[in-house]
Design an enzyme around this catalytic site. Structure first.
Site, PDB file in Angstrom:
ATOM      1  N   SER A 168       9.433  23.491-115.643  1.00 20.76           N
ATOM      2  CA  SER A 168      10.185  22.468-114.872  1.00 20.76           C
ATOM      3  C   SER A 168      11.603  22.508-115.032  1.00 20.76           C
ATOM      4  O   SER A 168      12.118  23.161-115.957  1.00 20.76           O
ATOM      5  CB  SER A 168       9.361  21.267-115.394  1.00 20.76           C
ATOM      6  N   TYR A 211       8.534  14.665-122.562  1.00 24.09           N
ATOM      7  CA  TYR A 211       7.859  15.361-121.674  1.00 24.09           C
ATOM      8  C   TYR A 211       8.677  16.747-121.575  1.00 24.09           C
ATOM      9  O   TYR A 211       8.341  17.793-121.597  1.00 24.09           O
ATOM     10  CB  TYR A 211       7.887  14.804-120.321  1.00 24.09           C
ATOM     11  N   LYS A 213       8.014  21.104-122.275  1.00 26.42           N
ATOM     12  CA  LYS A 213       8.179  22.272-121.587  1.00 26.42           C
ATOM     13  C   LYS A 213       9.350  23.283-122.168  1.00 26.42           C
ATOM     14  O   LYS A 213       8.864  24.710-122.027  1.00 26.42           O
ATOM     15  CB  LYS A 213       8.790  21.894-120.105  1.00 26.42           C
TER      16      LYS A 213
HETATM   17  C1  WQD Z   1      13.738  11.774-107.702  1.00 31.00           C
HETATM   18  C2  WQD Z   1      15.097  10.830-107.236  1.00 31.00           C
HETATM   19  C3  WQD Z   1      15.034   8.708-108.734  1.00 31.00           C
HETATM   20  C4  WQD Z   1      11.507   6.789-107.235  1.00 31.00           C
HETATM   21  C5  WQD Z   1      11.193  15.445-111.404  1.00 31.00           C
HETATM   22  C6  WQD Z   1       9.486  15.215-111.381  1.00 31.00           C
HETATM   23  C7  WQD Z   1       9.156  14.860-112.687  1.00 31.00           C
HETATM   24  C8  WQD Z   1       9.741  16.018-113.681  1.00 31.00           C
HETATM   25  C9  WQD Z   1      11.309  16.127-113.454  1.00 31.00           C
HETATM   26  C10 WQD Z   1       8.365  17.708-113.446  1.00 31.00           C
HETATM   27  C11 WQD Z   1      15.545  10.285-108.336  1.00 31.00           C
HETATM   28  C12 WQD Z   1      14.636   8.382-107.184  1.00 31.00           C
HETATM   29  C13 WQD Z   1      12.636   7.981-107.501  1.00 31.00           C
HETATM   30  C14 WQD Z   1      11.992   5.593-106.567  1.00 31.00           C
HETATM   31  C15 WQD Z   1      14.216   6.194-106.395  1.00 31.00           C
HETATM   32  N1  WQD Z   1       9.283  17.121-113.275  1.00 31.00           N
HETATM   33  N2  WQD Z   1      13.726   7.375-107.014  1.00 31.00           N
HETATM   34  N3  WQD Z   1      13.172   5.484-106.253  1.00 31.00           N
HETATM   35  O1  WQD Z   1      12.961  12.136-111.719  1.00 31.00           O
HETATM   36  O2  WQD Z   1      13.787  14.068-110.153  1.00 31.00           O
HETATM   37  O3  WQD Z   1      11.719  14.373-111.534  1.00 31.00           O
HETATM   38  O4  WQD Z   1      11.611  16.249-112.040  1.00 31.00           O
HETATM   39  O5  WQD Z   1       8.285  18.836-114.225  1.00 31.00           O
HETATM   40  O6  WQD Z   1       8.107  14.843-113.005  1.00 31.00           O
HETATM   41  O7  WQD Z   1       8.950  14.246-110.461  1.00 31.00           O
HETATM   42  O8  WQD Z   1      11.722  12.972-109.447  1.00 31.00           O
HETATM   43  O9  WQD Z   1      10.547  11.731-107.708  1.00 31.00           O
HETATM   44  O10 WQD Z   1      10.938  10.320-109.882  1.00 31.00           O
HETATM   45  O11 WQD Z   1      12.927  11.171-108.400  1.00 31.00           O
HETATM   46  O12 WQD Z   1      15.292   6.046-106.211  1.00 31.00           O
HETATM   47  O13 WQD Z   1      10.875   4.495-106.514  1.00 31.00           O
HETATM   48  O14 WQD Z   1      14.429   9.629-106.558  1.00 31.00           O
HETATM   49  O15 WQD Z   1      16.044   7.772-109.367  1.00 31.00           O
HETATM   50  O16 WQD Z   1      17.061  10.146-108.305  1.00 31.00           O
HETATM   51  P1  WQD Z   1      12.502  13.233-110.713  1.00 31.00           P
HETATM   52  P2  WQD Z   1      11.363  11.507-108.910  1.00 31.00           P
END
Ligand code: WQD
Length: 347
Positions: free
Chosen positions: A127, A152, A156
């Site tokens: 990741s 988490y 990794k």
């Molecule tokens: C993306 C952006 C949120 C939800 C990812 C993977 C996670 C890990 C790390 C896997 C962020 C914003 C989100 C919402 C929002 N990888 N957001 N409102 O945090 O980049 O994590 O990489 O190994 O499992 O998912 O992904 O989709 O949670 O968030 O504004 O309701 O969207 O703050 O900036 P993230 P995400």
């Protein structure tokens, strides 16, 4: 010659199911182990609908060492593994770190112990969280790791260390670790996709659930970041492109092209999009408005990250083909499929 047999752990999950389809298309015989903790057995039916083959399936937890050894004893010719199975909710890992260290480390160690002593190949689901918030963007594979921001992310990093150390100790082992950026979207058939349990933590399932009316409102976490529109920037990658990279990683190992027996690659598109750009893309391609409001930052979020994908291009011959609009369109078609098939999410 028979088909190469491969174990896909977590093969009924989001990335695992899409990769299983691509592996079957590429001619592999797939054996799936999934403990169904975050997946439905019904996904197997849809894999079969797409790929016309039903993979052998075993429902157990890879932390049960004897089950892992029994499986490999029954398949002495199975010497390749794609290891997806892991707990993956960043927030939950902060609240319950032992669960994460237990699940994510034991499952990998058990698989590797069962394979030890024979020539074997492992593709590992890593990741971009291994990088933390890097000082320089885009992130290359040489970008130094920052301390992990969650248990988490730490699992990794530790799993990659385990793979690196064992590759030094066991020259018969070949490993490719794939560092995913933000996987989203769904298969073109709309028969498989991401199945979040309960309230989604991730952006795209939250967008689609809000658009369909399951959620009243999407909270956009922060618009005071140092980015053009103030919202955070991510490198969203279509899950089908991601799945294809796994097949290319296996090809590279099978053809003996690896430069070292432990390699790692970034998998993203190389383009960063803001949270608001993702919402706008969704609205544009679906014609459906997303009810959202700006709220405070989510703790633990980084401001921006996107990949340099040059190494995956040169070494794996991998180029992502699908853009943000495709990701949003396919995620929406999948959300509509889920609405018509409540049995998929029934627990
Ligand atoms: C993306 C952006 C949120 C939800 C990812 C993977 C996670 C890990 C790390 C896997 C962020 C914003 C989100 C919402 C929002 N990888 N957001 N409102 O945090 O980049 O994590 O990489 O190994 O499992 O998912 O992904 O989709 O949670 O968030 O504004 O309701 O969207 O703050 O900036 P993230 P995400």
């Amino acid at each position: 010659m028979g088909k190469s047999k491969i174990l896909v752990t977590g093969g009924l999950g989001f990335i695992g199911s899409h990769t299983t389809v691509e592996l079957i298309r590429a001619g592999y015989e797939v054996v799936i182990v999934d403990d169904l903790s975050n997946a439905s057995e019904k996904v197997l039916d849809n894999i079969e609908k797409i790929a016309s083959i039903r993979p052998e399936f075993h429902a157990f937890d890879l932390c049960e060492e004897s089950r892992v050894f029994d499986l490999f004893a029954r398949h002495p010719d199975m010497d390749m593994v794609i290891h997806f199975a892991a707990s993956k909710a960043v927030g939950e890992s902060v609240e319950n770190p032992l669960l994460y260290y237990h699940n994510n480390l034991y499952s990998l160690i058990n698989v590797m112990r069962a394979l030890k002593g024979k020539q074997h190949k492992i593709v590992f689901s890593s990741s971009c969280t291994v990088y933390g918030q890097p000082e320089i963007l885009p992130v290359t594979e040489g970008t130094p790791f920052q301390p992990a921001e969650s248990p988490y992310g730490n699992t990794k990093q530790i799993c990659e260390e385990i793979l690196r150390d064992t590759c030094k100790a066991y020259p018969d082992q070949q490993v490719i670790s794939l560092r995913y950026f933000n996987p989203v979207g769904a298969d073109a058939s709309a028969l498989i996709g991401e199945l979040p349990i309960g309230t989604p933590a991730n952006l795209v399932p939250f967008i689609t659930q809000t658009a369909v009316g399951i959620r009243k409102e999407l909270s956009v976490f922060g618009n005071d970041y140092n980015t053009p529109d103030g919202t955070a920037i991510r490198d969203f990658i279509h899950v089908t492109d991601l799945a294809k990279a796994h097949v290319l990683a296996l090809d590279r190992m099978l053809k003996g092209k690896q430069k070292s027996n432990f390699e790692f690659y970034n998998l993203g598109t190389g383009k960063g999009y803001s949270v608001l750009e993702a919402i706008t893309s969704f609205e544009r391609v679906t014609g459906v408005k997303v009810n959202y409001k700006i709220v405070g930052r989510r703790s633990g979020d980084i401001e921006k990250i996107y990949a340099d994908t040059g190494m995956a291009d040169v070494e794996l011959g991998w180029k992502p083909e699908l853009g943000l609009d495709d990701m949003m369109r396919s995620a929406w078609r999948w959300q509509q499929y889920i609405q018509q098939h409540p049995e998929l999410t029934a627990t």
